[in-house]
Design a protein around this motif. Structure first.
Motif, PDB file in Angstrom:
ATOM      1  N   ILE A 161      22.527  -0.740  -8.535  1.00  0.00           N
ATOM      2  CA  ILE A 161      21.096  -0.608  -8.838  1.00  0.00           C
ATOM      3  C   ILE A 161      20.650   0.840  -8.665  1.00  0.00           C
ATOM      4  N   LEU A 162      21.151   1.500  -7.633  1.00  0.00           N
ATOM      5  CA  LEU A 162      20.814   2.904  -7.415  1.00  0.00           C
ATOM      6  C   LEU A 162      21.274   3.747  -8.601  1.00  0.00           C
ATOM      7  N   GLU A 163      22.494   3.510  -9.060  1.00  0.00           N
ATOM      8  CA  GLU A 163      23.008   4.260 -10.203  1.00  0.00           C
ATOM      9  C   GLU A 163      22.176   3.976 -11.453  1.00  0.00           C
ATOM     10  N   GLN A 164      21.833   2.705 -11.656  1.00  0.00           N
ATOM     11  CA  GLN A 164      21.002   2.334 -12.801  1.00  0.00           C
ATOM     12  C   GLN A 164      19.649   3.021 -12.733  1.00  0.00           C
ATOM     13  N   ALA A 165      19.055   3.051 -11.533  1.00  0.00           N
ATOM     14  CA  ALA A 165      17.744   3.678 -11.360  1.00  0.00           C
ATOM     15  C   ALA A 165      17.797   5.168 -11.690  1.00  0.00           C
ATOM     16  N   LEU A 166      18.827   5.852 -11.220  1.00  0.00           N
ATOM     17  CA  LEU A 166      18.972   7.282 -11.507  1.00  0.00           C
ATOM     18  C   LEU A 166      19.067   7.524 -13.010  1.00  0.00           C
ATOM     19  N   ASN A 167      19.876   6.726 -13.672  1.00  0.00           N
ATOM     20  CA  ASN A 167      20.061   6.908 -15.115  1.00  0.00           C
ATOM     21  C   ASN A 167      18.796   6.578 -15.900  1.00  0.00           C
ATOM     22  N   GLU A 168      18.081   5.534 -15.496  1.00  0.00           N
ATOM     23  CA  GLU A 168      16.874   5.151 -16.230  1.00  0.00           C
ATOM     24  C   GLU A 168      15.741   6.139 -16.009  1.00  0.00           C
ATOM     25  N   VAL A 169      15.661   6.712 -14.824  1.00  0.00           N
ATOM     26  CA  VAL A 169      14.650   7.733 -14.573  1.00  0.00           C
ATOM     27  C   VAL A 169      14.887   8.940 -15.482  1.00  0.00           C
ATOM     28  N   LEU A 170      16.147   9.294 -15.681  1.00  0.00           N
ATOM     29  CA  LEU A 170      16.466  10.413 -16.569  1.00  0.00           C
ATOM     30  C   LEU A 170      16.234  10.056 -18.032  1.00  0.00           C
ATOM     31  N   THR A 171      16.538   8.822 -18.415  1.00  0.00           N
ATOM     32  CA  THR A 171      16.439   8.410 -19.809  1.00  0.00           C
ATOM     33  C   THR A 171      15.009   8.072 -20.222  1.00  0.00           C
ATOM     34  N   PHE A 172      14.333   7.280 -19.404  1.00  0.00           N
ATOM     35  CA  PHE A 172      13.010   6.786 -19.770  1.00  0.00           C
ATOM     36  C   PHE A 172      11.873   7.448 -18.988  1.00  0.00           C
ATOM     37  N   GLY A 173      12.205   8.162 -17.925  1.00  0.00           N
ATOM     38  CA  GLY A 173      11.167   8.812 -17.131  1.00  0.00           C
ATOM     39  C   GLY A 173      10.688   8.004 -15.956  1.00  0.00           C
ATOM     40  N   PHE A 174      11.175   6.765 -15.817  1.00  0.00           N
ATOM     41  CA  PHE A 174      10.756   5.928 -14.692  1.00  0.00           C
ATOM     42  C   PHE A 174      11.747   4.791 -14.509  1.00  0.00           C
ATOM     43  N   TYR A 175      11.715   4.168 -13.326  1.00  0.00           N
ATOM     44  CA  TYR A 175      12.474   2.952 -13.069  1.00  0.00           C
ATOM     45  C   TYR A 175      11.635   2.086 -12.143  1.00  0.00           C
ATOM     46  N   TYR A 176      11.136   0.979 -12.668  1.00  0.00           N
ATOM     47  CA  TYR A 176      10.288   0.100 -11.881  1.00  0.00           C
ATOM     48  C   TYR A 176      10.931  -1.274 -11.732  1.00  0.00           C
ATOM     49  N   THR A 177      11.016  -1.728 -10.507  1.00  0.00           N
ATOM     50  CA  THR A 177      11.444  -3.093 -10.251  1.00  0.00           C
ATOM     51  C   THR A 177      10.298  -4.036 -10.632  1.00  0.00           C
ATOM     52  N   ASN A 178      10.575  -5.317 -10.685  1.00  0.00           N
ATOM     53  CA  ASN A 178       9.536  -6.295 -11.017  1.00  0.00           C
ATOM     54  C   ASN A 178       8.378  -6.242 -10.027  1.00  0.00           C
ATOM     55  N   THR A 179       8.711  -5.996  -8.767  1.00  0.00           N
ATOM     56  CA  THR A 179       7.664  -5.928  -7.737  1.00  0.00           C
ATOM     57  C   THR A 179       6.729  -4.768  -7.990  1.00  0.00           C
ATOM     58  N   VAL A 180       7.285  -3.598  -8.300  1.00  0.00           N
ATOM     59  CA  VAL A 180       6.451  -2.417  -8.551  1.00  0.00           C
ATOM     60  C   VAL A 180       5.611  -2.611  -9.806  1.00  0.00           C
ATOM     61  N   GLU A 181       6.186  -3.177 -10.858  1.00  0.00           N
ATOM     62  CA  GLU A 181       5.427  -3.436 -12.076  1.00  0.00           C
ATOM     63  C   GLU A 181       4.248  -4.366 -11.802  1.00  0.00           C
ATOM     64  N   ARG A 182       4.494  -5.367 -10.948  1.00  0.00           N
ATOM     65  CA  ARG A 182       3.418  -6.301 -10.606  1.00  0.00           C
ATOM     66  C   ARG A 182       2.295  -5.585  -9.866  1.00  0.00           C
TER      67      ARG A 182
ATOM     68  N   GLN B 173       0.827  -1.204   0.000  1.00  0.00           N
ATOM     69  CA  GLN B 173       0.000   0.000   0.000  1.00  0.00           C
ATOM     70  C   GLN B 173       0.863   1.257   0.000  1.00  0.00           C
ATOM     71  N   VAL B 174       1.951   1.224   0.754  1.00  0.00           N
ATOM     72  CA  VAL B 174       2.856   2.376   0.807  1.00  0.00           C
ATOM     73  C   VAL B 174       3.519   2.595  -0.550  1.00  0.00           C
ATOM     74  N   VAL B 175       3.959   1.504  -1.164  1.00  0.00           N
ATOM     75  CA  VAL B 175       4.592   1.603  -2.485  1.00  0.00           C
ATOM     76  C   VAL B 175       3.640   2.244  -3.481  1.00  0.00           C
ATOM     77  N   MET B 176       2.398   1.762  -3.531  1.00  0.00           N
ATOM     78  CA  MET B 176       1.435   2.282  -4.493  1.00  0.00           C
ATOM     79  C   MET B 176       1.033   3.724  -4.173  1.00  0.00           C
ATOM     80  N   GLN B 177       1.025   4.097  -2.907  1.00  0.00           N
ATOM     81  CA  GLN B 177       0.741   5.488  -2.556  1.00  0.00           C
ATOM     82  C   GLN B 177       1.778   6.415  -3.160  1.00  0.00           C
ATOM     83  N   MET B 178       3.040   6.009  -3.093  1.00  0.00           N
ATOM     84  CA  MET B 178       4.108   6.830  -3.659  1.00  0.00           C
ATOM     85  C   MET B 178       4.007   6.880  -5.183  1.00  0.00           C
ATOM     86  N   ILE B 179       3.731   5.741  -5.818  1.00  0.00           N
ATOM     87  CA  ILE B 179       3.620   5.710  -7.279  1.00  0.00           C
ATOM     88  C   ILE B 179       2.439   6.567  -7.733  1.00  0.00           C
TER      89      ILE B 179
END
Length: 211
Positions: free
Chosen positions: A113-134, A91-97
């Motif tokens: 992973i943190l570095e990858q997330a920062l770069n992907e957020v800038l490149t694609f506009g988001f970074y979602y782990t498998n859990t968040v996508e689910r 519930q907390v995760v989805m509240q933030m999303i």
């Protein structure tokens, strides 16, 4: 250099995370705040360096992550929020999303992973782990009939998957910002979406946009 701000009431931890970010190529830390209110005060100051990304904790005194993310989504839509928390509750995760966060990471995540997330957020506009996508998929509204998108709506979706603002999209499509707002509302309604992040995921899954 891309600018990063951190919001976390645990000072030692935020300083440690800031130290990691400073090691990443093309990133610099411009602000560390102990809560959302302090970040907002910084952004409103005359000498503020507006960050490209905010690493946001969820539970903080005075003004927490959800409330702060909602504020940034409304008043600073170009700033991308990446949640970084110890909270694993769905519930907390989805509240933030739903509040506008472009991704959600746990604080024990690996440096790479943190570095990858920062770069992907800038490149694609988001970074979602498998859990968040689910979780997002589970929360999506099931459409009873096939969605029919007009050519101009598809064109709008493709532009919306980039880093362009809605004003820039209006210029690209030779339309008024008000007309673009109409496209946005129409597309969101047809697809049962609530934010631009969900639109990007829909576009990628349905081969409308390729990162």
């Amino acid at each position: 250099m891309y600018k990063v701000a951190l919001v976390d009431d645990h000072t030692l931890l935020s300083e440690a995370i800031a130290g990691l970010v400073r090691q990443f190529e093309n990133f610099e830390v411009v602000n560390i705040s102990v809560n959302g209110k302090e970040l907002i005060n910084y952004l409103n100051s005359t000498n503020a360096q507006i960050p490209d990304i905010v690493l946001m904790d969820v539970k903080m005194p005075v003004m927490g992550g959800v409330e702060t993310t909602k504020y940034l989504t409304k008043h600073h839509p170009d700033i991308k929020v990446l949640a970084l928390s110890i909270e694993e509750d769905e519930q907390v995760v989805m509240q933030m999303i739903r509040s506008g966060a472009k991704g959600y990471l746990l604080k024990d995540t690996r440096k790479s992973i943190l570095e990858q997330a920062l770069n992907e957020v800038l490149t694609f506009g988001f970074y979602y782990t498998n859990t968040v996508e689910r979780l997002i998929k589970k929360s999506e509204t099931t459409l009873e009939e096939e969605v029919v998108l007009k050519d101009r709506e598809i064109e709008f979706i493709k532009h919306a998957c980039t880093e362009m603002t809605y004003k820039e999209i209006a210029g690209k499509m030779f339309l008024s910002p008000k007309t673009i707002e109409g496209y946005r509302e129409s597309v969101f309604h047809k697809l049962g979406l609530k934010n631009r992040t969900g639109l990007v995921i829909y576009a990628i899954k349905n081969n409308i946009f390729t990162p």
